[in-house]
Write a protein that holds these residues in place. Structure first.
Motif, PDB file in Angstrom:
ATOM      1  N   UNK C 119       0.839  -1.195   0.000  1.00 30.23           N
ATOM      2  CA  UNK C 119       0.000   0.000   0.000  1.00 30.23           C
ATOM      3  C   UNK C 119       0.876   1.248   0.000  1.00 30.23           C
ATOM      4  N   UNK C 120       0.438   2.250  -0.766  1.00 28.17           N
ATOM      5  CA  UNK C 120       1.141   3.540  -0.738  1.00 28.17           C
ATOM      6  C   UNK C 120       0.191   4.602  -0.229  1.00 28.17           C
ATOM      7  N   UNK C 121       0.551   5.230   0.867  1.00 30.35           N
ATOM      8  CA  UNK C 121      -0.232   6.331   1.406  1.00 30.35           C
ATOM      9  C   UNK C 121       0.537   7.618   1.108  1.00 30.35           C
ATOM     10  N   UNK C 122       0.073   8.356   0.093  1.00 27.57           N
ATOM     11  CA  UNK C 122       0.845   9.503  -0.369  1.00 27.57           C
ATOM     12  C   UNK C 122       0.985  10.555   0.723  1.00 27.57           C
ATOM     13  N   UNK C 123       2.111  11.222   0.735  1.00 32.21           N
ATOM     14  CA  UNK C 123       2.324  12.334   1.663  1.00 32.21           C
ATOM     15  C   UNK C 123       1.876  13.612   1.000  1.00 32.21           C
ATOM     16  N   UNK C 124       2.796  14.583   0.950  1.00 32.73           N
ATOM     17  CA  UNK C 124       2.409  15.840   0.336  1.00 32.73           C
ATOM     18  C   UNK C 124       2.559  15.715  -1.177  1.00 32.73           C
ATOM     19  N   UNK C 125       1.447  15.624  -1.880  1.00 31.82           N
ATOM     20  CA  UNK C 125       1.486  15.643  -3.345  1.00 31.82           C
ATOM     21  C   UNK C 125       0.229  16.330  -3.830  1.00 31.82           C
ATOM     22  N   UNK C 126       0.391  17.312  -4.639  1.00 28.54           N
ATOM     23  CA  UNK C 126      -0.695  18.248  -4.917  1.00 28.54           C
ATOM     24  C   UNK C 126      -1.110  18.200  -6.380  1.00 28.54           C
ATOM     25  N   UNK C 127      -0.373  17.470  -7.197  1.00 32.18           N
ATOM     26  CA  UNK C 127      -0.697  17.427  -8.619  1.00 32.18           C
ATOM     27  C   UNK C 127      -1.998  16.663  -8.849  1.00 32.18           C
ATOM     28  N   UNK C 128      -2.724  17.081  -9.838  1.00 30.59           N
ATOM     29  CA  UNK C 128      -3.954  16.368 -10.160  1.00 30.59           C
ATOM     30  C   UNK C 128      -3.666  14.931 -10.587  1.00 30.59           C
ATOM     31  N   UNK C 129      -2.496  14.725 -11.167  1.00 32.39           N
ATOM     32  CA  UNK C 129      -2.204  13.412 -11.741  1.00 32.39           C
ATOM     33  C   UNK C 129      -2.162  12.275 -10.720  1.00 32.39           C
ATOM     34  N   UNK C 130      -1.770  12.588  -9.497  1.00 32.56           N
ATOM     35  CA  UNK C 130      -1.566  11.519  -8.516  1.00 32.56           C
ATOM     36  C   UNK C 130      -2.828  10.673  -8.362  1.00 32.56           C
ATOM     37  N   UNK C 146      -4.494  20.276  -6.942  1.00 33.93           N
ATOM     38  CA  UNK C 146      -4.482  21.556  -7.642  1.00 33.93           C
ATOM     39  C   UNK C 146      -5.896  22.011  -8.006  1.00 33.93           C
ATOM     40  N   UNK C 147      -6.692  21.063  -8.442  1.00 30.50           N
ATOM     41  CA  UNK C 147      -8.066  21.439  -8.805  1.00 30.50           C
ATOM     42  C   UNK C 147      -8.775  22.047  -7.602  1.00 30.50           C
TER      43      UNK C 147
END
Ligand SMILES: Nc1ncnc2c1ncn2[C@@H]1O[C@H](COP(=O)(O)OP(=O)(O)OP(=O)(O)O)[C@@H](O)[C@H]1O
Ligand SMILES: Nc1ncnc2c1ncn2[C@@H]1O[C@H](COP(=O)(O)OP(=O)(O)OP(=O)(O)O)[C@@H](O)[C@H]1O
Ligand SMILES: [Mg+2]
Ligand SMILES: [Mg+2]
Lengths: 251, 343, 428, 251, 398
Positions: C119-130, C146-147
């Motif tokens: 499992x990946x629990x994303x940290x700070x990532x703000x791009x729409x793509x994630x 971003x949206x």
């Protein structure tokens, strides 16, 4: 005839008449290779000493050891110039104490003009001949003063190297093959200069392949072979001794 | 026309930063022959001299203000800098306000000392070693310096604002007859430009009107022979290195107010300053300065909308592109001397 | 499944930037992780475990296994981040990877975790793509995007600066910058703003003077800085230096907007942030019970308040642990089901996609972990640089808490189109 | 018709006319000496022949083909090898390797990629190199780094390298400068022997008259960039102009 | 053997044994122990060791032999990776065509850049290569990843999406890079008591490739071509006047080393199908320079050692944190434990760069020839001791 080195004789000399420049039991290495293997000799003030020997005998290494260049590395021995211990000095200290070396490959400094090469020699005291006077001795250098030193012809570079030494007020001049690449007329000219400065009290060690020429000029001669002294005596003795000449000088 | 002038101005300013860093670098790199990857770190340390001085000046004692609370709800501790209590709040505040210019004075001895220590302790042993070894050791040093700064100051940028009086901008355009707002220029950037000119001029004068420069160049070309001429070249190398470090440091101090320093600002500039030095031509001080200004101006032009719309991405690669073109058309960069670091 | 914890412990992998420009942010994330582990293991004051709406976690580890962790350095490079994550998976047997401070890294590590079956629990990532075109079944994002920034910010901008504004964008020339620009541009244009120009700046740029200088003359009266980190600090500093904020253009005061704010960056920008609007995921000055609890437990341990990065990382750890606990298994597929497979929905939004796991008590009000793309929907904060800070942490003030409904979008929104979650991968 | 024809070659450095309308014919299978005062332009002339410098005017033909405009390596491939005034050798390589390279260059041309074969298996080349080293009396130094040899040895190595290429035209710039008398004589003998064994033309610059007169079939005297005289050796010796400008009183 | 001299054969055998037994050698500590932190025997890191080894060995062919210091070799590695991932995206996950293409493309790319850059030497050459690489990086990072023409996928890195064509892919094959069905990720873990060792398909593929190209490198070093390259380094002028055209020699070396870099890049993508732009940045080029110098420029094994050294620090030291430290020093009394942790703390975890920087300096100051020289000194010292011992034994006591 005294072919084998006789240190006791040298030592006695040193005791009785403390020589101007004396080298005592000097050993030097290039990395692991043992090149200068225990050399002792004396030079008196105002004398010209010829240092002879075949290629690779260690002449250059001896001069460089005296001049404290750091390569070869002197591991043992003492060098005294006019009561000053050169062996504990760096090359620039030795130079300011009055030593001048004209290195065998001339070592003209790239990027500098002829004149700058000479000026460089007059930055640290003591200052010797003026640049004007040097140009009188070597007019060719005067003509080329703005040219970059390393673009000079071989012989011109040799002149520059000698001039650079004279630009400093030195007590002992170490000349490593000064005639190399010089036209015979110029060699004559330089010889005259050497005699001239000798008259003014300069002490000179001359390394030269043209042994006859060197011996005619020198007062004394030392012959080196594989890093040791095999002969130490007057120049006349060598000229007279055919065996010696044949064995070590091939003349 | 005004847009054109504006970009030239911007370029000059960027160029002065490049030129200043390149100047210091070329003293070490082009003159002493040492590929100094730690030069950027020296620049960075200069900037952090200003930070440090500001920290020193704002060393404070704490008093508790019971009327306010901190984020945890405890009574708020109010800090008062010692200088304010010693010199009175106004003078004290003024001193703190002027900490960047004051840092210039602070940085000179610090940078000279660092330069001295670095040269005597490390670089000295590397003059004769291959460039590759120099790269490895100075790169290692750069990392160490950087990490030490990071350890004490963190990775975030830290503001070192210029004095209140020198903040803000002037409308240069209006002064020379353009409409308002056409050419606005920050005061500190003007100061930076003139500072750069002064430092560059000073270094030039020193090397031009004394034999020092010649001796050092000679020493780099052939240490041994220079030594045989009775010159203590080691000492001169040390001085040269100290000067270079000081120039880098001062450039860093003055750069702080433009963009807040962080611990990796040196690395950010490093590659670029090498490019500048080489494009300028090895061993040439004027070359380094010229290339610094040239690349700065070109970079500015490449970032105009006009340039980026005609050639998308040109602003990303302009410096490298120009560097390639110059190096291919001029074998030794703009003004390089023959034989310096060509092998 | 992969890395099934068989002993008495379970290992989590905290993969944060420890070197490079985001090192401070990474350090803060790591603090939050350590705090979360303490709380999960029943040490400390329990933090947001006490306020979290799901009560599955008991403070005795996860599924009775004590929580251990390993740390690594992403260096903010996708290669290094993947190497570090791989070593956690392969060497340390980590069952969950979390962390990161940039979108490139998040997407890269998310892809890796999908392939490896953890499992990946994303940290700070703000791009729409994630959670857009690069979304993965094994990856989850609590942070906003971003949206959402655009959607939250635009109405506030319109209210504060009027609907008749001309905007000039400076955008960091890489994926995140582009999505940020696209989002904020769409949102502001929808409210009547005009976009005068959009200029891309190289990511490596350190000085923005040549990009800032032409702004005043362009007829624009708002400058939007789609920059993050060092880029943002420098471009904002430069903009203020050029006196943009003292100018009047088109009869209006010139304004600067920074769509994505963080307190650490604000600190870097110093005085320059005063009065500048932006959005953020969370801020320590929030007064809800959960936020106060978190700030207290973090502040007591470390002496300063947590950043938004710390907050999101803490939440992600708790959310993961909770999902495992509820699922009763570490199997990534079971975790996915528990974390986003639910049927609960955010009130006030009528949408097919409004489905997932609904929770509260982690600081942003009611939050939905949406099943369709593994994105959290929650309140978004619009903040402004504070004019008179009372302390070195007091840099931003919350202008508005934008409700989740306002930042809602459908999973097939064009900015998020392409890509698919795929199947959850439990590993070999 | 000579194998090497230099016609009206001039070369200026700034204001200096280093070569001024030089015309020179070197006949096949002869030894042609070029002598003259320092800075006369001798080395410059050689530089123009091997492509190091491009003359301002004039033509240089080797064996009927122009050498002008060709790169140094192309000129060498035509059959011209050169020994420099200051030794140019591969300092970082061993003596043996120094000897191998010219042999490979002769066998394989300007470029060939033997990237997989081992040097140790090139027995023909190795043999040839060894033979050359034996001829040069340097075989015992084969494993030495070339840079750490004494200067005379470096020069001998360079001569050996050029000879091993079996060039048709060999250009020697002061080949025996700094060489011990014995080695000088040895080199003279070697050159004579090689000349006897195969077709080779030699152009030699030398200040050592012993060498010049032992070897040369013809002599050109160059002064200030212009040929002064060209003649048989015995006539040169007696020429008063030459004596004055070059040889001086000791000749 | 294999046309190598005795010494080289021994070297090759030693390297072969070391690489093939790496899973054992790199995992010397029992899995659960405190020292397990120092184990490096997990697939990803082992792969990295050999891949960067290949990269550095190739780089050394250019730098070590000719002395041309390129600061742009990472560009070739990056190009190799991109080509491989494109093969994955368009055709098949089979690694063979991907690796082959990455070598070819990197070769062509280096031919182009080398042809231009080699017109200059010394530092001018270095900066030219640097400029080319930085341009490639900028293009890959942003310009060539715009939505209209997305060649590199920018910051995120090029990766395989489910909707990619993959024309030759079939459902029977693994959904990850494989060699005729053998997944690169496949790992067999062997447990022996407390120890565990992983044998990974990808690693063994890389290891075999490395042995092949290492063997090739030895042959190049010992060949006339290699000698010519060393001669270029020593004296270009003499080369020219000996009738040799130095340009093709240096260009050939440049292209060969570029192909090695491309091979490394292809293998990287084969182990982990993502190609990030940071791979092309100057820091990545700088890293391979450091690897080579650190290990020993111009030596055969040096670059491999250097690569291992740096990658070890990057991956192992960066993962040590305070909790781990407390684990190590737990046996000490509390006060002392904290002191030890406090002392070591700055050098591990986020301080791993500091340690690396210090080690760079120490190595280059005290071992001018890099790690290889360190090894030689050690060997000499041991031999010296042994000789002394035997002398002592044979000599009668006085
Ligand atoms: N840098 C060096 N490293 C190792 N050995 C050296 C070095 N320089 C010279 N040697 C060796 O030292 C010995 C003495 O050399 P030196 O140059 O002193 O001889 P020389 O008498 O001046 O000869 P020549 O007449 O050829 O100039 C030679 O055998 C030479 O090979
Ligand atoms: N690159 C150059 N720039 C300027 N002048 C030069 C250059 N090369 C040579 N010269 C000058 O041209 C003249 C001829 O030099 P050259 O080397 O040919 O002399 P030479 O006859 O070989 O003398 P020597 O016997 O001393 O070696 C010299 O005066 C020299 O200073
Ligand atoms: Mg000598
Ligand atoms: Mg000459």
């Amino acid at each position: 005839m005294n072919v084998k080195p006789d240190f006791s004789k040298n030592a006695n000399q040193a005791l009785t008449a403390p020589a101007f420049l004396s080298v005592w039991d000097m050993h030097a290495y290039y990395g692991e290779s043992y090149i200068v293997q225990g050399i002792s000799f004396n030079v008196h003030e105002g004398e010209i000493l010829a240092l002879l020997g075949r290629n690779g005998a260690g002449k250059t290494s001896t001069l460089r050891s005296i001049a404290r260049t750091g390569s070869p590395q002197v591991t043992r021995g003492e060098i005294w110039l006019d009561h000053k211990p050169l062996h504990s000095m760096t090359s620039y200290e030795a130079a300011t104490s009055g030593l001048g070396l004209v290195p065998e490959d001339r070592r003209i400094i790239p990027g500098l003009t002829v004149e700058e090469n000479l000026q460089l020699a007059q930055i640290a005291p003591p200052i010797g001949w003026s640049i004007g006077r040097l140009y009188e001795l070597f007019p060719r250098l005067g003509e080329r003063r703005k040219q970059e030193g390393v673009t000079l012809s071989g012989g011109e570079q040799q002149m520059l190297a000698i001039a650079r030494a004279l630009a400093r007020d030195i007590k002992v001049l170490l000349l490593d093959e000064p005639y190399e690449g010089l036209a015979p007329v110029i060699v004559d000219e330089i010889e005259k200069t050497l005699i001239h400065i000798k008259e003014q009290g300069m002490t000179t060690i001359l390394v030269e392949q043209n042994a006859v020429r060197a011996l005619q000029l020198a007062d004394r001669a030392i012959i080196l072979d594989t890093g040791t002294i095999v002969f130490d005596g007057t120049a006349a003795e060598v000229l007279e001794n055919a065996d010696l000449r044949a064995e070590y000088l091939a003349i | 026309m005004d847009a054109f002038l504006l970009q030239i101005l911007n370029g000059l300013d960027k160029g002065s930063a490049y030129a200043l860093i390149a100047l210091g670098l070329t003293l070490i790199f082009g003159t002493l022959g040492v590929v100094n990857f730690a030069h950027g770190a020296l620049f960075m340390i200069g900037a952090f001299c200003a930070v440090t001085l500001e920290r020193l000046l704002t060393l404070s004692f704490e008093t508790i203000d019971p009327t306010k609370t901190d984020f945890l709800g405890n009574p708020l501790k109010v800090k008062t800098p010692y200088v304010e209590s010693w010199f009175g709040p106004e003078t004290g505040a003024a001193i703190i306000d002027w900490s960047v210019p004051l840092a210039l004075i602070f940085a000179i001895p610090v940078m000279l000392a660092i330069g001295y220590a670095m040269e005597r302790g490390l670089i000295k042993h590397f003059y004769k070693r291959p460039h590759a070894d120099q790269i490895l050791v100075t790169f290692g040093l750069a990392i160490v310096l950087q990490e030490v700064v990071k350890y004490f100051f963190g990775a975030n940028p830290i503001q070192t604002p210029p004095p209140e009086a020198l903040r803000g901008s002037v409308d240069l355009g209006q002064m020379i007859g353009f409409q308002a707002n056409a050419i606005i220029y920050p005061i500190w950037r003007l100061i930076y430009f003139f500072f750069a000119v002064a430092v560059i001029g000073g270094v030039f004068a020193f090397l031009q009107f004394t034999t020092f420069g010649m001796v050092v160049r000679a020493g780099m070309a052939d240490r041994e022979t220079v030594g045989l001429l009775g010159i203590n070249i080691d000492r001169r190398f040390t001085i040269m290195f100290g000067i270079a470090a000081a120039v880098a440091g001062l450039a860093g101090v003055m750069y702080g107010p433009l963009n807040p320093p962080n611990y990796h600002m040196g690395m950010d500039f490093l590659v670029l300053s090498f490019v500048v030095v080489v494009v300028g031509g090895m061993g040439s001080l004027p070359g380094a300065v010229l290339a610094g200004f040239l690349l700065g101006i070109l970079e500015s032009f490449a970032s105009t909308t006009w340039a980026t719309t005609t050639l998308p991405g040109i602003n990303q690669i302009i410096i490298y592109l120009v560097a390639i073109i110059i190096l291919l058309t001029r074998p030794r960069g703009l003004m390089g001397r023959k034989g310096v670091m060509e092998d | 499944y992969m890395n099934e914890p068989t002993g008495a412990t379970v290992t989590l992998g905290f993969n944060v930037p420890q070197s490079g420009p985001y090192a401070d942010e990474g350090a803060d994330e790591l603090r939050a992780y350590q705090l979360a582990v303490e709380h999960l293991n029943g040490e400390g004051d329990g933090g947001m475990l006490n306020t979290f709406s799901s009560k599955a976690l008991q403070g005795n580890g996860i599924l009775d296994k004590k929580v251990q962790f390993v740390t690594g350095d992403t260096q903010t490079k996708s290669d290094a981040a993947r190497a570090s994550a791989k070593s956690m998976i392969e060497k340390d047997g980590a069952i969950m990877i979390t962390g990161g401070s940039s979108s490139g890294v998040a997407v890269a590590v998310q892809g890796l975790c999908q392939e490896a079956g953890v499992i990946f629990m994303a940290g700070l990532t703000h791009s729409n793509d994630t959670t857009g075109k690069d979304k993965k079944a094994n990856g989850f994002r609590h942070f906003f995007n971003a949206y959402m920034s655009g959607a939250a910010l635009a109405p506030v901008l319109a209210a504060q600066y009027g609907k008749d504004r001309k905007a000039y964008h400076l955008t960091a020339d890489y994926t995140w910058g582009w999505t940020q620009e696209e989002s904020i541009k769409a949102a502001t244009e929808a409210l009547g703003w005009e976009t005068v120009n959009t200029v891309k700046t190289p990511l490596a740029a350190t000085d923005f003077s040549s990009y800032i200088a032409p702004v005043l003359n362009s007829g624009a009266d708002v400058l939007i800085l789609n920059h993050y980190g060092g880029n943002m600090v420098n471009s904002l500093t430069n903009a203020v230096q050029f006196g943009l904020r003292d100018k009047m253009v088109n009869g209006k005061r010139f304004e600067i907007v920074v769509p994505l704010y963080s307190r650490l960056m604000a600190k870097g920008a110093g005085e320059n942030v005063k009065g500048i609007l932006g959005s953020t995921n969370w801020h320590w000055s929030l007064q809800d019970e959960a936020s106060k609890t978190f700030v207290k437990s973090f502040g007591t341990k470390y002496g300063f308040p947590p950043s938004q990065a710390a907050h999101t990382c803490y939440c992600q750890t708790l959310l993961y642990a909770d999902a495992v606990q509820r699922a009763g298994s570490f199997n990534p597929c079971a975790v996915e089901e528990a974390l986003t497979g639910g049927d609960s929905s955010l009130p006030g939004i009528s949408s097919e996609a409004n489905k997932g796991f609904l929770f509260d008590g982690l600081g942003n009000g009611q939050t939905l972990y949406r099943g369709a793309d593994h994105q959290c929907f929650k309140d978004v904060l619009v903040v402004r640089g504070k004019e008179n800070p009372t302390s070195e942490f007091d840099l931003l003030e919350v202008v508005q808490v934008t409700p989740a409904a306002q930042v809602w979008y459908e999973p097939d929104h064009p900015m998020f189109a392409g890509g698919s979650l795929g199947e959850c991968n439990p590993g070999a | 018709m000579g194998i090497l024809e230099v016609k009206n070659v001039s070369k200026n450095f700034g204001g200096l006319k280093a070569l001024n309308n030089v015309t020179l014919d070197v006949r096949e299978n002869t030894v042609h000496a070029i002598i003259g005062p320092n800075g006369a332009g001798k080395s410059t002339l050689l530089n123009c022949l091997v492509g190091k410098l491009i003359p301002d005017t004039g033509s240089v033909m080797f064996d009927g083909q122009s050498v002008l405009g060709r790169k140094p390596f192309e000129i060498n491939q035509m059959g011209i090898s050169r020994v420099f005034q200051t030794p140019e050798i591969f300092g970082d390589l061993t003596v043996m390797e120094n000897m191998l390279i010219p042999i490979f260059a002769r066998r394989d041309g300007a470029f060939r990629m033997h990237a997989i074969e081992s040097v140790a298996h090139e027995s023909a080349v190795l043999e040839q190199a060894e033979k050359m080293l034996i001829d040069m009396k340097m075989i015992d130094k084969r494993h030495m780094h070339a840079a750490s040899m004494s200067r005379g040895d470096k020069r001998r190595l360079e001569i050996g390298m050029c000879l091993s290429q079996e060039p048709r035209l060999l250009l020697l710039d002061e080949p025996t400068a700094g060489m011990a008398r014995a080695d000088t004589n040895n080199t003279i003998d070697l050159l004579k022997q090689i000349k006897a064994e195969r077709d080779i033309t030699i152009a030699i610059i030398e200040h050592d008259m012993h060498v010049v007169f032992s070897l040369a079939d013809r002599i050109t005297v160059l002064a200030q960039g212009t040929p002064l005289v060209e003649d048989e050796p015995q006539n040169i010796r007696g020429n008063p102009k030459v004596r004055e400008a070059y040889l001086g009183e000791t000749a | 053997m294999l046309g190598l001299g005795k010494k080289d054969t021994t070297l090759l055998i030693v390297v072969a044994v070391l690489t093939l037994c790496a899973p054992f050698i790199l995992n010397p500590f029992p899995a659960g122990s405190a020292m397990a932190q120092f184990n490096a025997g997990y697939p990803d890191l082992m792969q990295r060791f050999v891949i960067f080894g290949i990269f550095a060995v190739g780089f050394n062919i250019l730098f070590g032999l000719t002395g041309y210091l390129s600061f742009g070799h990472a560009a070739f590695l990056g190009v190799g990776s991109y080509s491989a991932v494109w093969i994955f995206k368009l055709f098949t996950y089979n690694v063979l065509p991907a690796i082959a293409l990455s070598v070819v493309v990197a070769g062509l790319f280096s031919l182009l850049i080398g042809f231009v850059s080699l017109r200059r030497s010394g530092i001018y050459f270095s900066i030219l290569t640097l400029a080319f690489a930085q341009m490639s990086f900028a293009l890959a990072y942003s310009v060539l990843s715009n939505p209209k023409f997305n060649l590199t996928n920018g910051e995120t890195g090029l990766q395989v999406y489910t909707d990619d064509p993959q024309w030759f892919h079939s459902d029977r094959l693994p959904d990850l890079p494989h060699l005729f069905g053998l997944s690169m990720r496949a790992t067999h873990t062997m447990h022996m008591g407390d120890w565990s060792f992983s044998f990974n398909t990808g690693y063994y593929l890389c290891a075999v490739v490395m042995l092949l190209v290492f063997y090739l490198a030895i042959r190049i070093f010992r060949s006339p071509f290699g000698m010519m390259l060393r001669a270029v380094k020593s004296n270009q002028q003499r080369m020219n006047y000996t009738g040799l055209n130095t340009r093709p020699y240096t260009l050939a070396a440049f292209v060969i080393s570029g192909m090695y870099a491309g091979l490394a890049g292809g293998l990287m993508a084969a182990m982990d199908p993502l190609a990030g732009a940071e791979r092309m940045q100057w820091t990545a080029s700088g890293e391979v320079v450091l690897m080579t110098i650190l290990g020993g420029t111009g030596t055969l094994i040096g670059p491999v050692l250097g690569a291992g050294f740096i990658k070890y620090f990057e991956n192992i030291f960066s993962k040590i944190n305070d909790t781990v430290l407390h684990g190590w020093f737990g046996f000490l009394p509390d006060g002392l434990e904290d002191v030890m942790v406090f002392i070591v703390h700055p050098f591990i975890g986020k301080g791993w760069h500091l340690t690396l920087g210090l080690l760079f300096m120490l190595v280059v100051i005290f071992l001018p020839g890099g790690l290889v020289e360190g090894g030689q000194r050690l060997a000499r010292w041991i031999r010296g001791r042994r000789a002394e011992d035997s002398r002592r034994k044979t000599e009668p006591a006085e």
